[in-house]
Design a protein around this motif. Structure first.
Motif, PDB file in Angstrom:
ATOM      1  N   MET A 242       0.890  -1.280  -0.031  1.00  0.00           N
ATOM      2  CA  MET A 242       0.042   0.140  -0.128  1.00  0.00           C
ATOM      3  C   MET A 242       0.939   1.238  -0.015  1.00  0.00           C
ATOM      4  O   MET A 242       0.453   2.235  -0.604  1.00  0.00           O
ATOM      5  N   LEU A 243       2.134   1.373   0.798  1.00  0.00           N
ATOM      6  CA  LEU A 243       2.753   2.512   0.859  1.00  0.00           C
ATOM      7  C   LEU A 243       3.202   2.612  -0.471  1.00  0.00           C
ATOM      8  O   LEU A 243       3.561   3.878  -0.995  1.00  0.00           O
ATOM      9  N   ALA A 244       3.792   1.614  -1.353  1.00  0.00           N
ATOM     10  CA  ALA A 244       4.466   1.865  -2.728  1.00  0.00           C
ATOM     11  C   ALA A 244       3.400   2.312  -3.379  1.00  0.00           C
ATOM     12  O   ALA A 244       3.778   3.316  -4.510  1.00  0.00           O
ATOM     13  N   LEU A 245       2.203   2.061  -3.259  1.00  0.00           N
ATOM     14  CA  LEU A 245       1.021   2.464  -4.314  1.00  0.00           C
ATOM     15  C   LEU A 245       0.928   4.313  -3.943  1.00  0.00           C
ATOM     16  O   LEU A 245       0.869   4.917  -4.842  1.00  0.00           O
ATOM     17  N   PHE A 246       1.074   4.660  -2.663  1.00  0.00           N
ATOM     18  CA  PHE A 246       0.839   5.949  -2.433  1.00  0.00           C
ATOM     19  C   PHE A 246       2.244   6.714  -2.890  1.00  0.00           C
ATOM     20  O   PHE A 246       2.018   7.884  -3.247  1.00  0.00           O
ATOM     21  N   GLN A 247       3.407   6.088  -2.823  1.00  0.00           N
ATOM     22  CA  GLN A 247       4.533   6.715  -3.337  1.00  0.00           C
ATOM     23  C   GLN A 247       4.544   6.771  -4.698  1.00  0.00           C
ATOM     24  O   GLN A 247       4.945   7.993  -5.233  1.00  0.00           O
ATOM     25  N   ALA A 248       3.954   5.991  -5.484  1.00  0.00           N
ATOM     26  CA  ALA A 248       3.950   6.040  -6.865  1.00  0.00           C
ATOM     27  C   ALA A 248       2.838   7.142  -7.181  1.00  0.00           C
ATOM     28  O   ALA A 248       3.162   7.877  -8.134  1.00  0.00           O
ATOM     29  N   LEU A 249       1.690   7.043  -6.565  1.00  0.00           N
ATOM     30  CA  LEU A 249       0.792   8.354  -6.829  1.00  0.00           C
ATOM     31  C   LEU A 249       1.473   9.643  -6.559  1.00  0.00           C
ATOM     32  O   LEU A 249       1.105  10.502  -7.097  1.00  0.00           O
ATOM     33  N   GLU A 250       2.164   9.746  -5.433  1.00  0.00           N
ATOM     34  CA  GLU A 250       2.782  11.120  -5.239  1.00  0.00           C
ATOM     35  C   GLU A 250       3.656  11.502  -6.040  1.00  0.00           C
ATOM     36  O   GLU A 250       3.770  12.675  -6.644  1.00  0.00           O
ATOM     37  N   LYS A 251       4.540  10.547  -6.565  1.00  0.00           N
ATOM     38  CA  LYS A 251       5.561  10.734  -7.746  1.00  0.00           C
ATOM     39  C   LYS A 251       4.764  11.081  -9.122  1.00  0.00           C
ATOM     40  O   LYS A 251       5.134  12.302  -9.528  1.00  0.00           O
ATOM     41  N   PHE A 252       3.506  10.551  -9.422  1.00  0.00           N
ATOM     42  CA  PHE A 252       2.925  10.809 -10.590  1.00  0.00           C
ATOM     43  C   PHE A 252       2.057  12.318 -10.498  1.00  0.00           C
ATOM     44  O   PHE A 252       2.314  12.936 -11.425  1.00  0.00           O
ATOM     45  N   LEU A 253       1.666  12.618  -9.116  1.00  0.00           N
ATOM     46  CA  LEU A 253       1.007  13.904  -9.112  1.00  0.00           C
ATOM     47  C   LEU A 253       2.120  14.806  -9.017  1.00  0.00           C
ATOM     48  O   LEU A 253       1.795  15.966  -9.490  1.00  0.00           O
ATOM     49  N   LYS A 254       3.417  14.776  -8.466  1.00  0.00           N
ATOM     50  CA  LYS A 254       4.405  15.685  -8.489  1.00  0.00           C
ATOM     51  C   LYS A 254       4.695  15.921 -10.171  1.00  0.00           C
ATOM     52  O   LYS A 254       4.895  17.144 -10.523  1.00  0.00           O
ATOM     53  N   LEU A 255       4.735  14.890 -10.888  1.00  0.00           N
ATOM     54  CA  LEU A 255       5.007  14.963 -12.319  1.00  0.00           C
ATOM     55  C   LEU A 255       4.044  15.817 -13.045  1.00  0.00           C
ATOM     56  O   LEU A 255       4.613  16.717 -13.770  1.00  0.00           O
ATOM     57  N   LEU A 256       2.792  15.514 -12.693  1.00  0.00           N
ATOM     58  CA  LEU A 256       1.861  16.205 -13.372  1.00  0.00           C
ATOM     59  C   LEU A 256       1.718  17.600 -13.241  1.00  0.00           C
ATOM     60  O   LEU A 256       1.471  18.465 -14.034  1.00  0.00           O
ATOM     61  N   VAL A 257       1.669  18.067 -11.943  1.00  0.00           N
ATOM     62  CA  VAL A 257       1.823  19.496 -11.258  1.00  0.00           C
ATOM     63  C   VAL A 257       2.809  19.929 -11.956  1.00  0.00           C
ATOM     64  O   VAL A 257       2.816  21.455 -12.360  1.00  0.00           O
ATOM     65  N   THR A 258       4.074  19.562 -12.142  1.00  0.00           N
ATOM     66  CA  THR A 258       5.202  20.336 -12.716  1.00  0.00           C
ATOM     67  C   THR A 258       5.113  20.298 -14.016  1.00  0.00           C
ATOM     68  O   THR A 258       5.457  21.680 -14.539  1.00  0.00           O
ATOM     69  N   PHE A 259       4.659  19.610 -14.845  1.00  0.00           N
ATOM     70  CA  PHE A 259       4.422  19.743 -16.160  1.00  0.00           C
ATOM     71  C   PHE A 259       3.422  20.915 -16.509  1.00  0.00           C
ATOM     72  O   PHE A 259       3.532  21.548 -17.306  1.00  0.00           O
ATOM     73  N   ALA A 260       2.106  20.677 -15.727  1.00  0.00           N
ATOM     74  CA  ALA A 260       1.009  21.816 -15.911  1.00  0.00           C
ATOM     75  C   ALA A 260       1.527  23.087 -15.542  1.00  0.00           C
ATOM     76  O   ALA A 260       1.236  23.779 -16.376  1.00  0.00           O
ATOM     77  N   ASN A 261       2.468  23.233 -14.461  1.00  0.00           N
ATOM     78  CA  ASN A 261       3.016  24.520 -14.139  1.00  0.00           C
ATOM     79  C   ASN A 261       3.858  25.104 -15.230  1.00  0.00           C
ATOM     80  O   ASN A 261       3.695  26.092 -15.760  1.00  0.00           O
ATOM     81  N   GLY A 262       4.529  24.254 -15.938  1.00  0.00           N
ATOM     82  CA  GLY A 262       5.555  24.690 -16.935  1.00  0.00           C
ATOM     83  C   GLY A 262       4.823  25.067 -17.921  1.00  0.00           C
ATOM     84  O   GLY A 262       5.057  26.016 -18.838  1.00  0.00           O
ATOM     85  N   LEU A 263       3.906  24.254 -18.302  1.00  0.00           N
ATOM     86  CA  LEU A 263       2.928  24.654 -19.668  1.00  0.00           C
ATOM     87  C   LEU A 263       2.207  25.789 -19.388  1.00  0.00           C
ATOM     88  O   LEU A 263       2.059  26.564 -20.542  1.00  0.00           O
TER      89      LEU A 263
END
Length: 164
Positions: free
Chosen positions: A1-22
């Protein structure tokens, strides 16, 4: 379960960074085209606005995972132990109620706007609003996890939020 939350957090960080840059690039292009060419593409401003909404609602769970949301520090910095634990529990319960309402009505809003399109991009408005129940649902999970941790932690070990 912890790995799932870490993957979700990593995905959200990537998405937020991309959206901010765009969003930064879009706004920069809007400024250049407005002052150099006296013309701006309508879709650019609309997309930047929608990206801003997405950045806000995708950042909320990230901030909640670090315990960085607003709290009344003038009160929580002056209390310790059982009183602080009680205040944290009450704050988490109110947050859970609020986020539950946001998820429920966010889903209703997504369903109601599925037939509407945005003026410039002709994008279904449900695509814009789907981030509201999603972001609030993920944040709700983090708040529930935080509440469980608070309930399991002895009152003497409770620290004000954000001081961990």
């Amino acid at each position: 379960m912890l790995a799932l939350f870490q993957a979700l957090e990593k995905f959200l960080k990537l998405l937020v960074t991309f959206a901010n840059g765009l969003m930064l690039v879009l706004v920069f292009i809007q400024v250049i085209t407005r002052y150099v060419f006296s013309w701006t593409p309508a879709w650019g401003e609309e997309l930047a606005r929608y990206l801003f909404v997405w950045v806000v609602f995708l950042s909320m769970p990230l901030v909640a995972s670090y315990g960085g949301h607003m709290c009344i520090e003038t009160l929580t910095s002056r209390v310790k132990g059982a009183t602080l634990k009680f205040l944290n529990i009450v704050a988490d319960i109110f947050s859970i109620i609020f986020l539950g309402i946001m998820v429920y009505y966010g889903c209703i809003m997504v369903a109601r706007t599925s037939f509407q399109t945005s003026p410039a991009m002709q994008l279904p408005m449900s695509y814009v609003y789907v981030v509201i129940p999603f972001g609030c649902a993920v944040m709700l999970i983090y708040v529930i996890i935080n509440l469980i941790k608070t309930l399991q932690t002895p009152a003497s070990e409770i620290k004000p939020k954000g001081s961990e």
